[in-house]
Design an enzyme around this catalytic site. Structure first.
Site, short mmCIF file in Angstrom:
data_model
loop_
_atom_site.label_atom_id
_atom_site.label_comp_id
_atom_site.label_asym_id
_atom_site.label_seq_id
_atom_site.Cartn_x
_atom_site.Cartn_y
_atom_site.Cartn_z
CD GLU A 61 -1.52 -2.43 1.69
OE1 GLU A 61 -0.37 -2.52 2.17
OE2 GLU A 61 -2.28 -3.42 1.62
NE ARG A 170 -17.69 -8.18 3.89
CZ ARG A 170 -18.10 -9.17 4.69
NH1 ARG A 170 -18.35 -8.96 5.96
NH2 ARG A 170 -18.24 -10.38 4.21
#
Lengths: 317, 281
Positions: A61, A170
């Protein structure tokens, strides 16, 4: 009282994915980077349609954020995708120096924010990301409430020059905002009009605020319900106008009370129009494993908790 | 053919600029700056294709990113003497309200800088991004990067190094300032990095050495070879063997001057070893 209809539960991350797909077609400068979570971030369609503009960076990342910053040099508009935890805390210094301080036009798109990530537990459920991001000078912070709004926000931020943190989730949740909405960064959306209390909510808590307002209305309490999709810059005018009318406020967010929307509202009111406030937020704690619904119930992030907070705050007026 | 006399004169003047900048504010990083003076002079005068006007996007020109931002004194000196901003502005190094911040930044709008650096290990990632954008824009110019050797202890570098090789970012030349020193001592003492060349090669880079990293001729010919290696499916790494503090006898071969400014007497001594060539700012 305005009526809002859930047109069918959908996840906000799919709103991001579909927004990105649309952007891919209409803006050739948009590029996407993902750290091994293409499916989870719903970036597959963009990847299939524009393989030359999709960059799989692997589980790395820090490099993703740095690459995104570099890609702006020459005019690209990079959208990075990974979970909220790995989009912020893991790469804070990369965002701070290479994106925010450097003033780069990077869109940090963060899924699976908050408790509703569910069963994976606290290692993946970040409740500090809004605070981390809003503290960075020049960073715009957006937390959308449903599929339609997330899609509209994704498309809107491409036309905005500057670093943006776009936070979504989510689970499948109520989809109730208009599909054709004009998403304006920094502009609050008034959802209900009332006189007894102001409820300022963001993200998944906006639908819960509407549910709470219904219950309150049945009990003779009317609420202003304001959807703050943009936490920074905060729509001070809308909040102050409402609190001047109602005299108290409940803030609601899927985030720690330290550093979140509630704190931004408290700072605003304490300096411009002091008023009693209650915070619907996690109480300086980590999350844990469980279903999203169980977790929101256990940590007091739902309509019932908002109703209780309204009872408390109106008594303090 | 390069005018080496003119380049040597510029190197000496750049050394003076470095020393005078850090002396004035009694802070900054002279050691690494002096060690890379020849590299910067060669890069900006003989190697990079640069446009006259600075634009952030840098389209249709070569780009340079400094990852080890603490050697800002040499970067600022060479940028100023390459026409990016007035050389007199070197007087403002590290002062309040200056565009010449302690570490380079875009925040104050200083021409020549395209990203902030200082917190280490981030420059290769940004360079890869810029190199990929050049490819998307069908711009055949190169991206040059300089990073420190101690800086390679930061893990992000190796994420970036893995990415660049795995994705054939072959319009990128990363030079490593291999002076073997960092703040707390020699790199071998602080955190031994083993064989840096073998590490880059194992990650899939095309690696070459410039053994005489403080020799203009060696740098120019070496970097031209590096340039020839681009476009062949591999990112290029140049191991630039330099001497920290080069050009000032009492600053050489030690980490002592990594982040320390000379006092008045030391400045006088250092400047006397590098008499004025082009004129002080």
């Amino acid at each position: 009282m305005k009526k809002y209809t859930d047109t069918g539960k959908k996840d906000t991350r799919s709103g991001f994915g579909d927004g990105l797909t649309e952007l891919g077609k209409k803006n050739k400068d948009v590029v996407a980077l993902c750290a091994d979570l293409t499916g989870s971030l719903k970036m597959d369609e963009f990847k299939e349609n524009h393989p030359e503009r999709f960059f799989q960076v692997g589980i790395a990342e820090a490099n993703m954020i740095g690459m995104a910053a570099g890609m702006t040099i020459g005019g690209k508009i990079p959208f990075t995708g990974t979970f909220a935890n790995f989009s912020t805390g893991r790469v804070y210094d990369q965002i701070r120096q290479s994106v925010a301080y450097s003033g780069k036009n990077v869109k940090i798109c963060a899924s699976h924010a908050g408790l509703t990530l569910g069963e994976d537990g606290a290692t993946h459920q970040i409740l500090e990301d809004i605070g981390l991001m809003k503290m960075l000078p020049g960073m715009t912070v957006i937390n959308t409430c449903d599929y339609n709004q997330t899609k509209a926000a994704t498309i809107a931020i491409a036309d905005f020059e500057g670093p943006v943190y776009l936070r979504f989730g989510r689970p499948k949740v109520a989809n109730f905002t208009p599909a054709d909405q004009n998403f304006q960064i920094g502009k609050a959306v008034q959802l209900q009009e009332g006189t007894d209390v102001t409820i300022v909510a963001t993200g998944h808590l906006v639908w819960e605020a509407l549910e709470a307002a219904k219950t309150l209305n049945e009990n003779g309490v009317t609420a202003d319900v304001i959807n703050i999709h943009t936490i920074k810059p905060l729509d001070a005018e809308a909040i102050i106008k409402s609190v001047k009318k109602t005299g108290c406020v409940v803030t609601a967010e899927e985030h720690n009370f330290l550093g979140g929307l509630g704190e931004s509202v408290a700072r605003l009111l304490s300096t411009q129009h002091p008023a009693p406030q209650e915070f619907i937020a996690t109480q300086d704690t980590f999350g844990e494993s469980g279903t999203p619904e169980q977790l929101m119930d256990k940590y007091g992030l739902n309509a019932a908790a908002i109703v209780n907070a309204v009872t408390k705050v109106t008594a303090r007026k | 053919m390069a005018d080496y006399k003119a380049l040597e004169d510029l190197v000496i003047q750049v050394r003076r600029d470095i020393l005078r900048q850090v002396h004035k504010v009694n802070s900054g990083h002279p050691g690494g700056s002096l060690g890379c003076a020849e590299f910067f002079v060669a890069l900006y005068n003989e190697l990079m294709e640069r446009n006259d006007d600075f634009t952030m996007d840098g389209k249709n020109e070569d780009l340079f990113f400094l990852s080890n931002g603490h050697i800002s004194p040499v970067f600022y000196s060479v940028l100023a003497r390459s026409g990016y901003f007035p050389v007199e502005e070197l007087n403002t190094f590290r002062l309040l309200n200056s565009r010449l911040q302690g570490h380079p930044t875009t925040h104050e709008g200083l021409p020549g800088i395209r990203i902030a650096s200082g917190s280490l290990g981030q420059g290769i990632s940004a360079s890869i991004g810029a190199a990929l954008t050049k490819k998307l824009n069908k711009d055949t110019h190169l991206v040059y990067t300089l990073c420190g050797d101690g800086e390679l202890q930061e893990g992000q570098n190796w994420e970036a190094i893995m990415y660049a090789a795995g994705n054939k970012v072959d319009n990128l030349i990363v030079s490593v300032d291999l002076n073997g020193q960092q703040i707390d001592g020699s790199t071998d003492h602080v955190l031994p990095m083993g064989n840096v060349k073998a590490k880059f090669e194992a990650f899939g880079w095309d690696v070459m050495d410039i053994e005489k990293g403080n020799d203009l001729k060696a740098i120019i010919s070496g970097m031209k070879k590096a340039k020839e290696k681009t476009g062949n499916g591999k990112p290029v790494c140049v191991l630039l063997h330099t001497v920290m503090g080069n050009g000032v006898d009492f600053m050489m071969h030690t980490h002592a001057w990594h982040g320390k400014a000379p006092n008045d007497q030391q400045l006088e001594d250092a400047l006397s070893q590098n008499p004025v060539t082009l004129g002080d700012y």
